[in-house]
Write an enzyme that holds these catalytic residues in place. Structure first.
Site, short mmCIF file in Angstrom:
data_model
loop_
_atom_site.label_atom_id
_atom_site.label_comp_id
_atom_site.label_asym_id
_atom_site.label_seq_id
_atom_site.Cartn_x
_atom_site.Cartn_y
_atom_site.Cartn_z
CG ASP A 51 -1.38 1.26 1.75
OD1 ASP A 51 -1.71 2.11 0.92
OD2 ASP A 51 -1.45 1.42 2.99
CG ASP A 108 -1.34 1.38 -3.78
OD1 ASP A 108 -0.24 1.39 -4.35
OD2 ASP A 108 -1.51 1.83 -2.61
CG ASP A 160 -11.96 -16.83 -12.13
OD1 ASP A 160 -11.10 -17.08 -11.27
OD2 ASP A 160 -13.18 -16.79 -11.88
CD GLU A 163 -9.61 -21.28 -11.09
OE1 GLU A 163 -9.47 -21.57 -9.90
OE2 GLU A 163 -10.37 -20.37 -11.48
C1 GLC Z 1 -11.44 -18.75 -9.09
C2 GLC Z 1 -10.69 -17.75 -8.24
C3 GLC Z 1 -11.38 -17.65 -6.91
C4 GLC Z 1 -12.80 -17.18 -7.14
C5 GLC Z 1 -13.54 -18.06 -8.15
C6 GLC Z 1 -14.79 -17.39 -8.65
O1 GLC Z 1 -11.41 -20.02 -8.57
O2 GLC Z 1 -9.34 -18.15 -8.13
O3 GLC Z 1 -10.70 -16.80 -6.04
O4 GLC Z 1 -13.50 -17.19 -5.93
O5 GLC Z 1 -12.76 -18.31 -9.29
O6 GLC Z 1 -14.46 -16.30 -9.48
#
Ligand code: GLC
Length: 489
Positions: A22, A30, A196, A249
């Site tokens: 920060d 930030d 994500d 992911e």
């Molecule tokens: C992914 C992110 C996690 C989030 C989820 C929903 O798993 O790493 O932090 O809660 O997606 O967006």
């Protein structure tokens, strides 16, 4: 240096911006804080940084509830701070990846506000609406995935919190707007994205029930969700990227299914979370590495991770022991693929014990989001002495200032491992061959190098060569208790 695209064997450093540094006194990290420490990351040797979401957000899910994809939250310094960071990173040869959240938006996103107020309007079908919960899907945060919206008088679908309505990617306007969002950041100069929960975006419009859901596991649906439409969408996304990096992911419980999302038209890389879930056992780690090798074959490889903002830090998971954290780091940074380092693991941080009042995350994932300590004195280099989350344990010792002065410490170990990876193309790109080893020892070859990791608390006799790097000094030709080494030959 190895040939091929920059990301192939690169080391990516994950920053959770709220927790990094920060500079304003707000108590929240930030982007100017990130810019201020880029020289440290160059010293560490990483190739790229990935920023967890920086967009305006109510913060119900730590920023993964995006209210405007095309802006930067004023909390982090807004767009000017981002442009400063990007320019400063590029000046130093560091790449910058943004987190891209395609499955859902915040319920405060103007698209959802419009959708709930005007079913017949331009965003009426941008989300999933139904008069009754349309299927048996649970939310990964607990409870059903359907919530009644009193304004529209219908239920909407949310696989995460009720403040994160799922986007309907079957709607052409959603596809166009989300892809435009990628173009916007690419035009601004970013080097790629981390997508994500990207396995979730393809949907059968009938939203069929998923059979045999485990009622005790709210993640069961996300961990099993597959739809062929996701592959088509990934191809459309990749086409926009024009050579920029895309890591996804894809949190499927069956890791052997993940490589089907990774090829020259879809993701460049997908995370392999299996080492995050592995107990402290050479056999367990070996079988997970073998599974990834078998699943990808020689042409592909995963993005490996030990720690992230979603799980307790790996040192905490392995008994709080630094020797184990060092062995784990040695494995992470000598595997085939793209290792991701989560900010603070290079300091050997552990998660703080938190009271219920100190927790802000609905799933209690706060511990690994504790602030990164930069200096020894109280306040640890942050502008506000009391950040939004308590400090991790032993911050007066485990901080950048102290550890940079300790060439035998864990921070220098990370630095030396990353440097070794850079110096030896075999570590970045070479084949990986698992070797026979005594019980409790994980051993593999990477081209001309051998890695040996002793997971036991006893010394082990193993074939020795010229030691290029070791987490603990070798004794009498033995691999020290709970130690790892990289050998030439
Ligand atoms: C992914 C992110 C996690 C989030 C989820 C929903 O798993 O790493 O932090 O809660 O997606 O967006």
């Amino acid at each position: 240096m190895s040939s091929g695209p920059w990301w192939r064997g690169a080391v990516v450093y994950q920053i959770y911006p709220r927790s990094f540094l920060d500079t304003t006194g707000s108590g929240v990290g930030d982007l100017d804080g990130v810019t201020a420490r880029l020289d440290h990351l160059v010293w560490l040797g990483v190739d790229a940084i990935w920023l967890s979401p920086i967009h305006p957000s109510p913060g119900v899910d730590g920023g993964y509830d995006v209210a405007d994809h095309l802006d930067v939250d004023p909390l982090f310094g807004g767009l000017p701070a981002f442009d400063r960071l990007l320019a400063a990173a590029h000046e130093r040869g560091l790449r910058v990846l943004l987190d891209w959240v395609p499955n859902h938006t915040s319920s405060e996103h103007p698209w959802f506000v419009s959708s709930r107020h005007d079913a017949a309007g331009p965003h009426g079908d941008w989300y999933w609406w139904a008069d009754e919960p349309a299927n048996n899907w649970p939310s990964a945060f607990g409870g059903p995935a359907w919530t009644l919206d009193p304004v529209r008088g219908q239920y909407y679908l949310h696989l995460f919190t009720s403040a994160q309505p799922d986007l309907n990617w079957n709607t052409p306007g959603v596809r166009a707007a989300m892809l435009d969002g990628l173009r916007y950041w690419l035009d601004r100069g970013v080097d790629g994205f981390r997508a994500d929960v990207v396995n979730l975006i393809g949907r059968d419009p009938r939203l069929p029930d998923l059979a045999d859901l485990d009622p005790a596991n709210p993640n069961d649906l996300v961990g099993r969700y597959r739809d062929p439409r996701t592959h088509d969408l990934l191809r459309a996304i990749r086409a926009v990227l024009d050579g920029h990096f895309l890591v996804g992911e894809v949190p499927l419980a069956d890791m052997s299914a993940v490589p089907s999302y990774v090829d020259s038209t879809q993701l460049h890389r997908a995370f392999d979370f299996s080492l995050m879930e592995a107990p402290w056992s050479a056999q367990a780690w070996r079988s997970r590495i073998a599974a990834a090798e078998a699943a990808y074959g020689p042409a592909g490889a995963p993005a490996w991770v030990l720690s992230s903002h979603d799980q307790p830090r790996h040192r905490s998971r392995h008994g709080g022991r630094e020797d184990r954290a060092r062995v784990a780091a040695c494995v992470l940074l000598t595997l085939r693929g793209t290792p991701f380092v989560y900010a603070g693991e290079e300091l050997g941080l552990t998660d703080p014990e938190l009271t219920p009042e100190q927790r802000v995350d609905p799933l209690g994932r706060d511990g690994s989001r504790a602030p990164v300590p930069w200096t020894a004195e109280p306040g640890h280099g942050w502008a506000a002495p009391d950040p939004w989350m308590p400090w991790p344990p032993h911050a007066a010792r485990r901080n950048v200032e102290v550890l940079r002065a300790e060439p035998d410490g864990i921070l220098w170990l990370y630095r030396r491992l990353i440097a070794l990876r850079r110096e030896h193309p075999d570590l970045r790109d070479g084949e990986l061959t698992l070797l026979d080893a005594p019980p409790g020892v994980l051993a593999y070859r990477r081209g001309g190098l051998t890695v040996q990791a002793n997971f036991t608390d006893s010394p082990v006799r193993v074939p020795r060569g010229e030691v290029l790097l070791a987490t603990e000094p070798a004794r009498d030709g033995m691999l020290a208790p709970c130690a790892a080494a990289v050998l030439a030959g």
